[in-house]
Enzyme design. Structure first.
Site, PDB file in Angstrom:
ATOM      1  CE1 TYR A 112      -3.100  -2.974   0.327  1.00 10.69           C
ATOM      2  CE2 TYR A 112      -3.369  -2.509   2.660  1.00 10.69           C
ATOM      3  CZ  TYR A 112      -3.673  -3.265   1.555  1.00 10.69           C
ATOM      4  OH  TYR A 112      -4.554  -4.324   1.666  1.00 10.69           O
ATOM      5  CG  PHE A 266     -21.395   0.508  -5.086  1.00 14.62           C
ATOM      6  CD1 PHE A 266     -21.489   1.398  -6.154  1.00 14.62           C
ATOM      7  CD2 PHE A 266     -22.443  -0.364  -4.859  1.00 14.62           C
ATOM      8  CE1 PHE A 266     -22.617   1.400  -6.971  1.00 14.62           C
ATOM      9  CE2 PHE A 266     -23.560  -0.377  -5.668  1.00 14.62           C
ATOM     10  CZ  PHE A 266     -23.644   0.514  -6.733  1.00 14.62           C
TER      11      PHE A 266
END
Length: 387
Positions: A112, A266
């Site tokens: 990351y 989402f």
């Protein structure tokens, strides 16, 4: 649950917008919140009336069991794959606010950034190092601080090197849980498990985990070095782990940590077909499920969640998390955020329990909707199906 706008995240965002810059409270002792202080390294944000998570869950069994807060925190999106984010001081303050409120499981990885996400977690959580667990991952090829896209490396020498480097970045004496990030077809899983076992015996790592693997890989690894947890994507729009992975975890006594429990934001309801992921730091721009056409079709899932939550005082995000937590007591989701208002929203899931009847009702409503778009492009999907 007393939210002014229970059917969407707007109420939380309005509340968050009213929050000014200011404090980071002192660490939590037990379940009580200590009086606010201003430690030297403290910068940040004024706390809302955030709840404290007192409930815990246990990942794994026996010698390698790991007791953590019932809800964890995924650090990834604070610097990787999720678009623009606040400055470093604000991110540190938010991570510390999560720790103040009882979150004890924080998840990051070498890739990351790469590297910078571990550094962020290490700096932010250093004052809480005796109270929280920080998990990280190995297995991608990183050279000179740059990720070589799609290249894997779980060779024993690389695992050992990554462990030493991650220890420095995380500022800890031992890694609480060390996951293989993706299965490396060039290295037998038994060799990976054996190498992590050596690191455990050396005191550099406490526990072993795997990400996105199948039932047989789990069995083979567990036979060499007992697993504490498996991490995979799992949410109401992606229930594949229920077929083989969750049953083998239940059989072997291994915990499960769903990443992207809100389907990359989402299911929070703030994304629509006009949303653009063009910052250069947002992998949703290349995911088939986040094309305008797929988003338009899949919003029916968010609408079903809102309909279900309207009479229960819960947002779509809260229902998605509550559904996961109702599936098994050894499941610990790790939603991430860069917003205090969303942290508040997520933490309040501890106040929401779904009955098995409600779980079935929610699943039935979502099952009537055809999900459009694969979760990964073909090349990435092959990595998670390579087990």
């Amino acid at each position: 649950m007393n939210h002014s706008d229970p059917s969407s995240r707007r109420g939380f965002l309005k509340a968050g917008a009213a929050v000014g810059a200011a404090l980071c409270a002192s660490p939590v002792a037990g379940n009580a919140v200590a009086a606010p202080q201003q430690p030297e390294a403290s910068v940040g944000i004024t706390a809302m009336d955030l709840p404290v998570i007192a409930r815990t869950r246990t990942l794994g069994t026996g010698r390698y069991a790991m007791e953590v807060s019932a809800l964890g925190f995924g650090v990834m999106g604070m610097s990787y794959n999720r678009g623009p984010h606040p400055d470093r001081k604000a991110l540190i303050a938010l991570l510390r606010q999560a720790a103040e409120r009882g979150v004890t499981l924080f998840d990051t990885a070498q890739v990351y950034g790469p590297l910078v996400n571990e550094e962020l977690a290490g700096e932010a959580l250093y004052p809480y190092r005796d109270r929280v667990s920080v998990t990280t991952k190995f297995g991608h090829r990183i050279v000179g601080g740059k990720y070589l896209e799609g290249q894997l490396d779980s060779s024993p020498e690389n695992i050992r090197r990554v462990a030493d480097e991650s220890l420095r970045r995380l500022r800890v004496e031992a890694i609480d849980l060390f996951y293989q990030h993706r299965l490396d077809p060039a290295v037998p899983i038994e060799d990976v498990a054996g190498t992590v076992g050596e690191l455990i015996r050396a005191g550099k790592v406490k526990r072993f985990g795997l990400c996105e693997v199948g039932a047989q890989t789990i069995r083979r690894a567990h036979a060499v070095q007992p697993l504490t947890a498996v991490q995979s994507e799992y949410h109401l729009m992606w229930r594949e782990p229920e077929k083989e992975v969750l049953p083998v975890l239940a059989e072997l006594g291994i915990g499960f940590v769903p990443y992207s429990p809100l389907n990359r934001g989402f299911l929070g309801g703030a994304i629509n077909e006009h949303t653009r992921f063009d910052s250069g730091n947002d992998n949703r721009a290349m995911l088939p499920r986040f094309t305008p056409e797929a988003i338009r079709a899949n919003l029916a899932v968010v609408e079903a969640l809102n309909t279900f939550g309207r009479t229960r005082g819960a947002t779509s995000a809260q229902l998605a998390l509550a559904w996961l937590m109702a599936k098994q007591p050894w499941i610990v989701p790790i939603p991430g955020t860069t917003k205090l208002a969303h942290l508040d929203e997520n933490l309040r899931v501890a106040e929401l329990s779904l009955s098995q009847k409600e779980v079935r009702e929610l699943e039935s409503a979502v099952a009537k909707i055809r999900i459009v778009g694969d979760r990964y492009p073909a090349a990435q999907q092959r990595q998670v199906e390579g087990q």
